[in-house]
Design an enzyme around this catalytic site. Structure first.
Site, PDB file in Angstrom:
ATOM      1  CG  ASP A  98      -0.123  -0.117   2.547  1.00  0.00           C
ATOM      2  OD1 ASP A  98       1.108   0.006   2.509  1.00  0.00           O
ATOM      3  OD2 ASP A  98      -0.759  -0.314   3.600  1.00  0.00           O
ATOM      4  CD  GLU A 120       0.640  -6.704   3.179  1.00  0.00           C
ATOM      5  OE1 GLU A 120       0.551  -5.478   3.111  1.00  0.00           O
ATOM      6  OE2 GLU A 120       1.450  -7.276   3.925  1.00  0.00           O
ATOM      7  CD  GLU A 134       0.256   4.388   4.487  1.00  0.00           C
ATOM      8  OE1 GLU A 134      -0.697   5.011   5.007  1.00  0.00           O
ATOM      9  OE2 GLU A 134       1.428   4.756   4.624  1.00  0.00           O
ATOM     10  CG  HIS A 210       6.199   4.149  10.527  1.00  0.00           C
ATOM     11  ND1 HIS A 210       5.939   2.930  11.080  1.00  0.00           N
ATOM     12  CD2 HIS A 210       5.683   4.108   9.276  1.00  0.00           C
ATOM     13  CE1 HIS A 210       5.305   2.167  10.199  1.00  0.00           C
ATOM     14  NE2 HIS A 210       5.126   2.868   9.096  1.00  0.00           N
ATOM     15  NE  ARG A 212       4.103   9.963   4.352  1.00  0.00           N
ATOM     16  CZ  ARG A 212       4.781  10.961   3.790  1.00  0.00           C
ATOM     17  NH1 ARG A 212       4.275  12.176   3.761  1.00  0.00           N
ATOM     18  NH2 ARG A 212       5.958  10.754   3.255  1.00  0.00           N
ATOM     19  CG  HIS A 243      10.461   5.487  10.139  1.00  0.00           C
ATOM     20  ND1 HIS A 243      10.794   6.469   9.244  1.00  0.00           N
ATOM     21  CD2 HIS A 243       9.800   4.547   9.423  1.00  0.00           C
ATOM     22  CE1 HIS A 243      10.364   6.145   8.036  1.00  0.00           C
ATOM     23  NE2 HIS A 243       9.753   4.968   8.121  1.00  0.00           N
TER      24      HIS A 243
HETATM   25  C1  UD1 Z   1       6.432   4.749   3.969  1.00  0.00           C
HETATM   26  C2  UD1 Z   1       5.047   4.293   3.488  1.00  0.00           C
HETATM   27  C3  UD1 Z   1       4.299   3.625   4.632  1.00  0.00           C
HETATM   28  C4  UD1 Z   1       5.128   2.530   5.274  1.00  0.00           C
HETATM   29  C5  UD1 Z   1       6.471   3.090   5.664  1.00  0.00           C
HETATM   30  C6  UD1 Z   1       7.318   1.960   6.179  1.00  0.00           C
HETATM   31  C7  UD1 Z   1       4.047   5.763   1.798  1.00  0.00           C
HETATM   32  C8  UD1 Z   1       3.175   6.914   1.539  1.00  0.00           C
HETATM   33  N1  UD1 Z   1       4.255   5.442   3.078  1.00  0.00           N
HETATM   34  O1  UD1 Z   1       6.215   5.773   4.936  1.00  0.00           O
HETATM   35  O2  UD1 Z   1       3.121   3.051   4.118  1.00  0.00           O
HETATM   36  O3  UD1 Z   1       4.451   2.073   6.421  1.00  0.00           O
HETATM   37  O4  UD1 Z   1       7.114   3.659   4.525  1.00  0.00           O
HETATM   38  O5  UD1 Z   1       8.418   2.405   6.865  1.00  0.00           O
HETATM   39  O6  UD1 Z   1       4.542   5.159   0.879  1.00  0.00           O
HETATM   40  N2  UD1 Z   1      14.005   8.300   5.417  1.00  0.00           N
HETATM   41  C9  UD1 Z   1      15.386   8.276   5.351  1.00  0.00           C
HETATM   42  N3  UD1 Z   1      15.998   7.086   5.047  1.00  0.00           N
HETATM   43  C10 UD1 Z   1      15.299   5.942   4.816  1.00  0.00           C
HETATM   44  C11 UD1 Z   1      13.888   5.984   4.883  1.00  0.00           C
HETATM   45  C12 UD1 Z   1      13.259   7.177   5.175  1.00  0.00           C
HETATM   46  O7  UD1 Z   1      16.043   9.270   5.575  1.00  0.00           O
HETATM   47  O8  UD1 Z   1      15.917   4.910   4.567  1.00  0.00           O
HETATM   48  C13 UD1 Z   1      13.328   9.586   5.728  1.00  0.00           C
HETATM   49  C14 UD1 Z   1      13.365  10.585   4.578  1.00  0.00           C
HETATM   50  O9  UD1 Z   1      13.542  11.882   5.092  1.00  0.00           O
HETATM   51  C15 UD1 Z   1      11.961  10.457   3.985  1.00  0.00           C
HETATM   52  C16 UD1 Z   1      11.148  10.200   5.246  1.00  0.00           C
HETATM   53  O10 UD1 Z   1      11.975   9.330   6.026  1.00  0.00           O
HETATM   54  O11 UD1 Z   1      11.589  11.604   3.301  1.00  0.00           O
HETATM   55  C17 UD1 Z   1       9.800   9.579   5.077  1.00  0.00           C
HETATM   56  O12 UD1 Z   1       9.842   8.464   4.200  1.00  0.00           O
HETATM   57  P1  UD1 Z   1       8.558   8.139   3.249  1.00  0.00           P
HETATM   58  O13 UD1 Z   1       8.865   6.953   2.406  1.00  0.00           O
HETATM   59  O14 UD1 Z   1       8.129   9.371   2.572  1.00  0.00           O
HETATM   60  O15 UD1 Z   1       7.404   7.785   4.268  1.00  0.00           O
HETATM   61  P2  UD1 Z   1       7.321   6.756   5.449  1.00  0.00           P
HETATM   62  O16 UD1 Z   1       6.717   7.488   6.583  1.00  0.00           O
HETATM   63  O17 UD1 Z   1       8.604   6.032   5.643  1.00  0.00           O
HETATM   64  N1  UDP Z   2      11.513  -3.501  10.867  1.00  0.00           N
HETATM   65  C1  UDP Z   2      12.904  -3.619  10.868  1.00  0.00           C
HETATM   66  N2  UDP Z   2      13.637  -2.732  11.621  1.00  0.00           N
HETATM   67  C2  UDP Z   2      13.075  -1.757  12.356  1.00  0.00           C
HETATM   68  C3  UDP Z   2      11.645  -1.628  12.326  1.00  0.00           C
HETATM   69  C4  UDP Z   2      10.912  -2.517  11.566  1.00  0.00           C
HETATM   70  O1  UDP Z   2      13.451  -4.501  10.230  1.00  0.00           O
HETATM   71  O2  UDP Z   2      13.808  -1.013  13.023  1.00  0.00           O
HETATM   72  C5  UDP Z   2      10.727  -4.462  10.061  1.00  0.00           C
HETATM   73  C6  UDP Z   2       9.609  -5.173  10.785  1.00  0.00           C
HETATM   74  O3  UDP Z   2      10.067  -6.347  11.421  1.00  0.00           O
HETATM   75  C7  UDP Z   2       8.637  -5.464   9.665  1.00  0.00           C
HETATM   76  C8  UDP Z   2       8.787  -4.263   8.758  1.00  0.00           C
HETATM   77  O4  UDP Z   2      10.071  -3.712   9.058  1.00  0.00           O
HETATM   78  O5  UDP Z   2       9.014  -6.612   8.929  1.00  0.00           O
HETATM   79  C9  UDP Z   2       7.717  -3.264   9.044  1.00  0.00           C
HETATM   80  O6  UDP Z   2       8.061  -2.048   8.511  1.00  0.00           O
HETATM   81  P1  UDP Z   2       7.421  -0.686   8.955  1.00  0.00           P
HETATM   82  O7  UDP Z   2       6.945  -0.790  10.350  1.00  0.00           O
HETATM   83  O8  UDP Z   2       8.417   0.365   8.622  1.00  0.00           O
HETATM   84  O9  UDP Z   2       6.214  -0.516   7.931  1.00  0.00           O
HETATM   85  P2  UDP Z   2       4.695  -1.031   7.905  1.00  0.00           P
HETATM   86  O10 UDP Z   2       4.694  -2.508   8.110  1.00  0.00           O
HETATM   87  O11 UDP Z   2       3.958  -0.296   8.967  1.00  0.00           O
HETATM   88  O12 UDP Z   2       4.221  -0.623   6.560  1.00  0.00           O
END
Ligand code: UD1
Ligand code: UDP
Length: 382
Positions: A98, A120, A134, A210, A212, A243
């Site tokens: 999603d 999924e 999502e 984490h 939004r 995160h």
């Molecule tokens: C995204 C997904 C969410 C999922 C989550 C898992 C969307 C809209 N949301 O949200 O469904 O649950 O990932 O974690 O697709 N960042 C870094 N390094 C990284 C990752 C993230 O610096 O490796 C920072 C960046 O500043 C980035 C921000 O995190 O802009 C947010 O990341 P983003 O992918 O936009 O949204 P998530 O909240 O991670």
């Molecule tokens: N996860 C990880 N390290 C972390 C936090 C989460 O490996 O520090 C793994 C977790 O076990 C799961 C997946 O990441 O498999 C979930 O990701 P996240 O919570 O970021 O996203 P969501 O499932 O809510 O979309």
């Protein structure tokens, strides 16, 4: 007969964890030519998963920027994927779940008239704004996809109720396939603090947050509740891999820095995470993936959200929807820490999300759908 060219697309940590075993399954089958494209919506958190599972994507769009907006992610993915699809024309594109990568991946494939398989599929809250964005990402992909790989029967029923009747398979969730390869008995953590925790004598609470839709007041209240729980329970140790989102980092550190029994650490790689969860007492999270993994490991979960698109473990009694109200989160955490009977009631292992054979069923489902076999995979009995 020609091999089926299947391109797997993902960009964030959870998609990578859940697609990695599927990529491995496709690579191991002679009927498929498996290609992998990452958008790198996440950079560091994605790369950590690619390293652990030794995946080497053929394409990397490298789109991540600090504090990216939803429009930037979607537009960069769309433009990047258009070029990739023009270079290699897959027979099928597989997207997962999603995220914005998922939606853009399905839309970009549709624009090129390439078939889409949704891994999924069928999870729903019915609330357009929760989880945001999502819920709509996942729903829109259901309109675009030809193949729908539903983890559970209830997910399949959700799609049928929306009039989707073809290309449906109940497979289990691939995260349970992943979990079977990561949890080991004598695991050594990279972080010293995790090796030195007394998992038997202390109450280790694993925390993540984490989403939004929790940005702003809900996240402030969640963090404030966590601070209270830690102060009120000196026998507990809260371990919180934060995160990398700057919004989450800011909020977590503002509320939780300097509390002795709270450990704010960097995101863990997936092996560390699964092994930490297996040793924890309780999980408090707004994550989707953790809600699926913890029940399989027999760990009670308090979900820090107002709703969940994963009701199966709530019905099985191992997950409780705590919501985002500070006092209610504290009340439920107190109960699990103070009342052994309440804890025991939630702490049993259940597997409503899979049996470790989801990837095999998905690969078989693809072959069936493309007429390469007349045997439909046995559904996962959820
Ligand atoms: C995204 C997904 C969410 C999922 C989550 C898992 C969307 C809209 N949301 O949200 O469904 O649950 O990932 O974690 O697709 N960042 C870094 N390094 C990284 C990752 C993230 O610096 O490796 C920072 C960046 O500043 C980035 C921000 O995190 O802009 C947010 O990341 P983003 O992918 O936009 O949204 P998530 O909240 O991670
Ligand atoms: N996860 C990880 N390290 C972390 C936090 C989460 O490996 O520090 C793994 C977790 O076990 C799961 C997946 O990441 O498999 C979930 O990701 P996240 O919570 O970021 O996203 P969501 O499932 O809510 O979309």
């Amino acid at each position: 007969m020609d091999k089926l060219k299947v391109m797997t697309i993902f960009g964030t940590r959870p998609e990578a964890i859940k697609m990695a075993p599927l990529v491995k399954e496709l690579e191991s089958r002679p009927e498929f030519e498996s290609l992998c494209c990452v958008t790198a919506q996440h950079r560091q958190m994605l790369d950590s998963v690619l390293d652990i599972f030794r995946l080497k994507p053929q394409f990397d769009l490298d789109i991540m920027e600090q504090s990216q907006t939803l429009s930037t992610i979607t537009s960069k993915c769309l433009l990047g994927l258009e070029k990739v699809f023009q270079e290699v024309r897959p027979d099928l594109v597989l997207v997962h779940g999603d995220t914005s990568t998922t939606f853009a991946g399905a839309l970009a494939a549709f624009y090129q008239q390439i078939a889409v398989g949704h891994v999924e599929a069928g999870l729903r809250t019915g609330d357009k704004y929760s989880p945001f964005p999502e819920e709509m990402n996942r729903s829109m992909v259901s309109r675009l996809a030809e193949l729908h790989f539903c983890p559970t029967k209830a997910n399949r029923r959700n799609l049928e109720a929306e009039g989707i009747s073809k290309g449906l398979f109940v497979t289990g969730n691939t995260v349970i396939d992943a979990l079977q390869t990561t949890v080991v008995k004598d695991f050594t953590f990279a972080e010293d603090v995790l090796n030195s925790l007394d998992y038997q004598g202390r109450r280790v609470i694993l925390v993540t947050c984490h989403r939004r839709e929790n940005y702003g007041q809900p996240m402030e209240d969640i963090m404030s509740a966590l601070a209270h729980v830690a102060r009120a329970h000196p026998e507990a140790e809260l371990v919180y891999p934060v995160h990398l989102s700057p919004v989450v980092q800011g909020c977590a550190h503002r509320h939780l820095d300097g509390i002795e029994n709270i450990h704010l650490i960097a995101p863990l790689d997936v092996e560390e995470m699964h092994n930490l969860m297996a040793r924890s007492y309780l999980v408090m999270t707004d994550s989707g993936g953790l809600q699926e993994e913890a029940p399989a490991l027999g760990k009670p979960v308090l979900v820090l959200r107002r709703e969940t698109e994963r009701p199966e473990a709530v019905e099985a009694g191992t997950v409780k929807l705590a919501g985002v109200d500070r006092d209610e989160i504290i009340r439920l955490a107190d109960q699990l820490l103070d009342d052994p009977a309440a804890y025991r009631e939630m702490a049993h292992a259940v597997n409503p999300y899979g049996d470790g054979k989801a990837c095999r069923r998905i690969a078989d489902g693809i072959l069936y759908q493309f007429g390469r076999t007349d045997r439909m995979p046995e559904p996962f009995n959820s």
